[in-house]
Enzyme design. Structure first.
Site, PDB file in Angstrom:
ATOM      1  CG  ASP A  80       2.508   1.395   3.503  1.00  0.00           C
ATOM      2  OD1 ASP A  80       2.578   0.854   4.623  1.00  0.00           O
ATOM      3  OD2 ASP A  80       1.500   1.348   2.774  1.00  0.00           O
ATOM      4  CG  ASP A  82      -0.456  -4.264   4.603  1.00  0.00           C
ATOM      5  OD1 ASP A  82      -0.429  -5.307   3.947  1.00  0.00           O
ATOM      6  OD2 ASP A  82      -0.105  -4.199   5.799  1.00  0.00           O
ATOM      7  CG  ASP A 227      -1.799   3.124   1.220  1.00  0.00           C
ATOM      8  OD1 ASP A 227      -0.882   2.899   2.036  1.00  0.00           O
ATOM      9  OD2 ASP A 227      -2.921   2.594   1.314  1.00  0.00           O
TER      10      ASP A 227
END
Length: 286
Positions: A80, A82, A227
């Site tokens: 991922d 961001d 995250d």
């Protein structure tokens, strides 16, 4: 089996079975005899016992294999962006409030304690409402690009993967402009790098399956690192890949995993931990 061997003067032996059967010739070189018996006439003794050990019940190769733990092969890692490859700088709560309004935000947030999927939520709105919502989202993302920072440990982890010839991919719900900026600013390129323009986006497994197809590898040879439990871990699980949840601030606990029925295979507090995690648990092959 224990055999008794009659030693001749010339140092050769003729073993006799203890069962009383006929002697079976089996020459034994003198060097294998005790020193004091190597030149002693056979008249001084009648027999010298030699122990012939039984062979191991398993082949050596099988014994070795039984004692060696086989690691799972890993051929690629998908990240991922961001909050994973970059330091979190977008204020998502403020963005959701700006799109939904304070009252609606609180209502939806209460119904979705794991987080709001704003992109899927606005898909059911009218074209005019969607346009306004997307403008707000883009404004927040533009501000995030101005403050773009690489996540500590990201460059080192990517260097480690490169040294092992492990492929690196990227899936983000941000726009392509943000991905291009990351590649340019930090000189770390992911391929494929799928942004919001690729549909359907996470948590749908389609982008991860697309990367696996492009690499010509199986999903169970790939790990998804992110995250977000509801986006990144869900995407990886649905695709059949390994999953690693980056949880810097301890946001998630076992109750969250149970509630969403989404338990990551691994959980780390920093990207620096991923390095040793991969070496310990996987056979890193290109």
């Amino acid at each position: 089996m224990i055999c008794f061997s009659h030693v001749n003067f010339n140092g050769r032996t003729t073993p006799s079975r203890t069962t009383g059967s006929s002697p079976v010739p089996s020459p034994l070189p003198p060097k294998y005899l005790p020193p004091k018996y190597r030149t002693m006439p056979s008249l001084l003794f009648k027999c010298i016992p030699f122990i012939h050990p039984k062979p191991h019940p398993f082949p050596l190769s099988l014994v070795t294999a039984m004692s060696t733990k086989t690691k799972t092969r890993l051929r690629g890692v998908v990240f991922d962006m961001d909050g994973t490859l970059t330091v979190p700088v977008i204020d998502f709560s403020s963005m959701y409030k700006a799109v939904l309004g304070e009252t609606e935000y609180r209502r939806i947030r209460q119904e979705n304690p794991s987080g709001i999927d704003i992109l899927h939520l606005i898909e059911s709105w009218s074209p005019d409402e969607q346009r306004k919502a997307n403008e707000i989202i883009l404004d927040f993302e533009r501000l995030g690009r101005e403050r773009l920072q690489i996540m500590p440990g990201a460059a080192e982890l990517c260097g480690f993967l490169d040294s092992k010839k492990i492929r690196r991919g990227l899936i983000t719900r941000n726009v392509k402009e943000a991905v291009d900026l990351y590649h340019q600013r930090f000189e770390i390129v992911f391929s494929p790098a799928l942004s919001r323009e690729f549909r359907p986006y996470k948590p749908d497994p389609a982008p991860l399956l697309h990367i696996c197809s492009t690499w010509d590898v199986q999903p169970n040879e790939v790990m998804m690192v992110g995250d977000s439990l509801k986006d990144d871990v869900a995407c990886g699980k649905r695709a059949g890949a390994f999953t690693c949840l980056l949880d810097e601030k301890g946001r998630y606990c076992s109750a969250d995993f149970t509630e969403l029925d989404l338990e990551p295979d691994f959980k780390v507090a920093s990207l620096a931990e991923v390095h040793s995690l991969l070496e310990t648990n996987f056979d890193l092959m290109p």
